[in-house]
Scaffold this active site. Structure first.
Site, PDB file in Angstrom:
ATOM      1  CB  SER A 185      21.864 -12.817  -5.232  1.00  0.00           C
ATOM      2  OG  SER A 185      23.209 -13.580  -5.917  1.00  0.00           O
ATOM      3  CB  SER A 203      28.671 -19.923 -18.783  1.00  0.00           C
ATOM      4  OG  SER A 203      28.322 -18.594 -19.249  1.00  0.00           O
ATOM      5  CE1 TYR A 217      32.072 -17.095 -14.553  1.00  0.00           C
ATOM      6  CE2 TYR A 217      31.289 -16.418 -17.136  1.00  0.00           C
ATOM      7  CZ  TYR A 217      30.888 -17.011 -16.192  1.00  0.00           C
ATOM      8  OH  TYR A 217      29.493 -17.744 -15.393  1.00  0.00           O
ATOM      9  CE  LYS A 233      30.159 -20.499 -14.972  1.00  0.00           C
ATOM     10  NZ  LYS A 233      29.670 -20.488 -13.698  1.00  0.00           N
ATOM     11  CB  THR A 240      22.002 -12.349 -11.449  1.00  0.00           C
ATOM     12  OG1 THR A 240      23.471 -11.958 -12.345  1.00  0.00           O
ATOM     13  CG2 THR A 240      21.174 -12.601 -11.928  1.00  0.00           C
TER      14      THR A 240
HETATM   15  N1  NAP Z   1      24.060 -14.350 -14.247  1.00  0.00           N
HETATM   16  C1  NAP Z   1      24.746 -14.560 -15.847  1.00  0.00           C
HETATM   17  O1  NAP Z   1      24.409 -13.279 -16.915  1.00  0.00           O
HETATM   18  C2  NAP Z   1      25.005 -16.000 -15.921  1.00  0.00           C
HETATM   19  C3  NAP Z   1      25.089 -16.529 -17.203  1.00  0.00           C
HETATM   20  C4  NAP Z   1      25.877 -17.248 -17.300  1.00  0.00           C
HETATM   21  C5  NAP Z   1      26.316 -18.363 -15.889  1.00  0.00           C
HETATM   22  N2  NAP Z   1      26.149 -17.387 -15.389  1.00  0.00           N
HETATM   23  C6  NAP Z   1      26.382 -18.497 -14.037  1.00  0.00           C
HETATM   24  O2  NAP Z   1      25.000 -18.629 -12.765  1.00  0.00           O
HETATM   25  C7  NAP Z   1      25.765 -18.647 -11.204  1.00  0.00           C
HETATM   26  C8  NAP Z   1      24.667 -17.578 -10.615  1.00  0.00           C
HETATM   27  O3  NAP Z   1      24.748 -16.374 -11.064  1.00  0.00           O
HETATM   28  P1  NAP Z   1      24.169 -15.076 -10.686  1.00  0.00           P
HETATM   29  O4  NAP Z   1      24.422 -14.767 -12.132  1.00  0.00           O
HETATM   30  O5  NAP Z   1      23.110 -15.645  -9.894  1.00  0.00           O
HETATM   31  O6  NAP Z   1      25.466 -14.202  -9.977  1.00  0.00           O
HETATM   32  P2  NAP Z   1      25.364 -13.230  -8.259  1.00  0.00           P
HETATM   33  O7  NAP Z   1      23.392 -12.961  -8.589  1.00  0.00           O
HETATM   34  O8  NAP Z   1      26.873 -12.853  -8.705  1.00  0.00           O
HETATM   35  O9  NAP Z   1      25.231 -14.777  -7.115  1.00  0.00           O
HETATM   36  C9  NAP Z   1      26.466 -15.621  -7.204  1.00  0.00           C
HETATM   37  C10 NAP Z   1      26.302 -17.059  -6.076  1.00  0.00           C
HETATM   38  O10 NAP Z   1      27.413 -17.078  -6.230  1.00  0.00           O
HETATM   39  C11 NAP Z   1      28.044 -17.295  -4.673  1.00  0.00           C
HETATM   40  N3  NAP Z   1      29.222 -17.352  -4.251  1.00  0.00           N
HETATM   41  C12 NAP Z   1      29.776 -16.489  -4.884  1.00  0.00           C
HETATM   42  N4  NAP Z   1      31.781 -16.667  -4.950  1.00  0.00           N
HETATM   43  C13 NAP Z   1      31.141 -17.966  -3.433  1.00  0.00           C
HETATM   44  C14 NAP Z   1      32.674 -18.434  -2.871  1.00  0.00           C
HETATM   45  N5  NAP Z   1      33.199 -18.306  -2.788  1.00  0.00           N
HETATM   46  N6  NAP Z   1      31.464 -19.533  -2.275  1.00  0.00           N
HETATM   47  C15 NAP Z   1      29.527 -19.670  -1.753  1.00  0.00           C
HETATM   48  N7  NAP Z   1      29.508 -19.489  -2.760  1.00  0.00           N
HETATM   49  C16 NAP Z   1      29.659 -18.355  -3.268  1.00  0.00           C
HETATM   50  C17 NAP Z   1      27.121 -16.267  -4.218  1.00  0.00           C
HETATM   51  O11 NAP Z   1      26.597 -16.306  -2.700  1.00  0.00           O
HETATM   52  P3  NAP Z   1      27.032 -15.429  -1.585  1.00  0.00           P
HETATM   53  O12 NAP Z   1      27.900 -13.433  -2.647  1.00  0.00           O
HETATM   54  O13 NAP Z   1      26.593 -15.138  -0.152  1.00  0.00           O
HETATM   55  O14 NAP Z   1      28.723 -16.510  -1.156  1.00  0.00           O
HETATM   56  C18 NAP Z   1      25.672 -15.536  -4.546  1.00  0.00           C
HETATM   57  O15 NAP Z   1      24.388 -16.198  -4.109  1.00  0.00           O
HETATM   58  C19 NAP Z   1      27.063 -18.582 -11.473  1.00  0.00           C
HETATM   59  O16 NAP Z   1      27.756 -19.706 -11.720  1.00  0.00           O
HETATM   60  C20 NAP Z   1      26.761 -17.919 -12.824  1.00  0.00           C
HETATM   61  O17 NAP Z   1      28.312 -17.840 -13.435  1.00  0.00           O
HETATM   62  C21 NAP Z   1      25.311 -16.349 -14.821  1.00  0.00           C
END
Ligand code: NAP
Length: 280
Positions: free
Chosen positions: A15, A134, A147, A151, A183
């Protein structure tokens, strides 16, 4: 740097940013290995972006399984450590298991997966490690003590790793610091008791489109940036203040902490405010 024909392993590809990165790397001609816990969601991403992509589901907190998973991934040219889980709870309320889950997912699993692919990359004198940290890996912000710890730790690990492997073995190390991206991250974030928040928050809803985030990441890599900040507005300002005027940043964040503590003492659930209201 061309990714054509390169085997790119993306964690958290089911995702959000990971799925968008899968699409962007597929468009560059990479051969994908897609990971996450949910096989069905990974299969849907593969069907959309690269039907013959390898699907390799695993739970990042299942430490013992990671060597087998890395062996199944095969020879990897590029590892994108993207899987992650966020937090929305005050430290004073948060159970220790919440810290464990967040640090295992966001810091220890990326370190361990990197360690598992590193000897092969070093022997081949080539490879690329990418880590999605992040803005919360540069600034310590409210409701995210676990978090932010993970990070910040990931940035430290990747900076130190780069120093050891870039010139010595020709391995690139790229750290990405996204601000808010639209997301499921806030909905999936853990509350004080370890349950999922279940709903998004105003910053994430107003965030960048994941496809735009992925485009900027690949543009930063193409430009040779080792650290790519993908943030705008108040979040980019906050990231800059961490170096230019940290005392001012600490004051602004502490005022927000005081607001949340007051909300908690009145029996309410501490809710994040728009960043633009916190950072001036
Ligand atoms: N969105 C933001 O604003 C933002 C900002 C800064 C950094 N980030 C970082 O970007 C990255 C992606 O996040 P996102 O925003 O795309 O959020 P998201 O839509 O919640 O996606 C998170 C992804 O991580 C996987 N995941 C979570 N826990 C897991 C586990 N225990 N084992 C294996 N896979 C796991 C999920 O896959 P499953 O559910 O299939 O396990 C999912 O594909 C993360 O590291 C997040 O901290 C996001």
């Amino acid at each position: 740097m061309s990714f054509r024909g390169k085997r790119v392993w993306i964690t958290g590809a089911s995702s959000g940013i990971g799925a968008a990165l899968a699409e962007a790397f597929a468009a560059e001609g990479a051969r994908l290995v897609l990971s996450g816990r949910r096989r069905d969601a990974l299969a849907q991403v593969a069907a959309r972006v690269q039907p013959d992509a390898a699907i390799l589901p695993f739970d990042a907190t299942d430490w013992a399984a990671l060597p087998r998973v890395a062996a199944e991934a095969g020879v990897i040219d590029v590892l994108v450590n993207n899987a992650g889980i966020s937090q929305r709870s005050l430290a004073v309320d948060t159970r220790p298991e919440v810290y464990r889950t967040i640090v295992e997912t966001d810091l220890l699993a990326p370190i361990w997966l990197t360690q598992l692919v590193l000897p092969g990359m070093a022997a081949r004198r080539s490879g690329h490690i990418i880590g999605i940290s992040s803005v919360a890996g540069r600034i310590g912000t409210v409701l995210r003590t676990g978090y932010c710890a993970a990070k910040h730790g990931l940035i430290g690990y990747l900076d130190a790793l780069r120093a050891e492997v870039e010139q010595a073995y020709g391995i690139s190390v790229t750290t990405v610091l996204p601000g808010s991206v639209r997301t499921r991250v806030a909905a999936n974030a853990l509350l004080a008791d370890g349950s999922a928040r279940g709903a998004s928050d105003p910053n994430i809803e107003a965030g960048m489109d994941p496809a735009e985030c992925a485009r900027r990441i690949l543009a930063g890599i193409a430009a040779g940036e080792r650290e790519i900040l993908v943030a705008q507005g108040a979040e980019a300002h906050a990231a800059a203040l961490r170096f230019s005027d940290p005392e001012r940043l600490f004051d602004m964040l502490a005022r927000e902490g005081a607001r949340l503590a007051a909300e908690r003492e009145q029996g309410g659930r501490p809710e994040p405010a728009p960043v633009s209201r916190t950072i001036a």
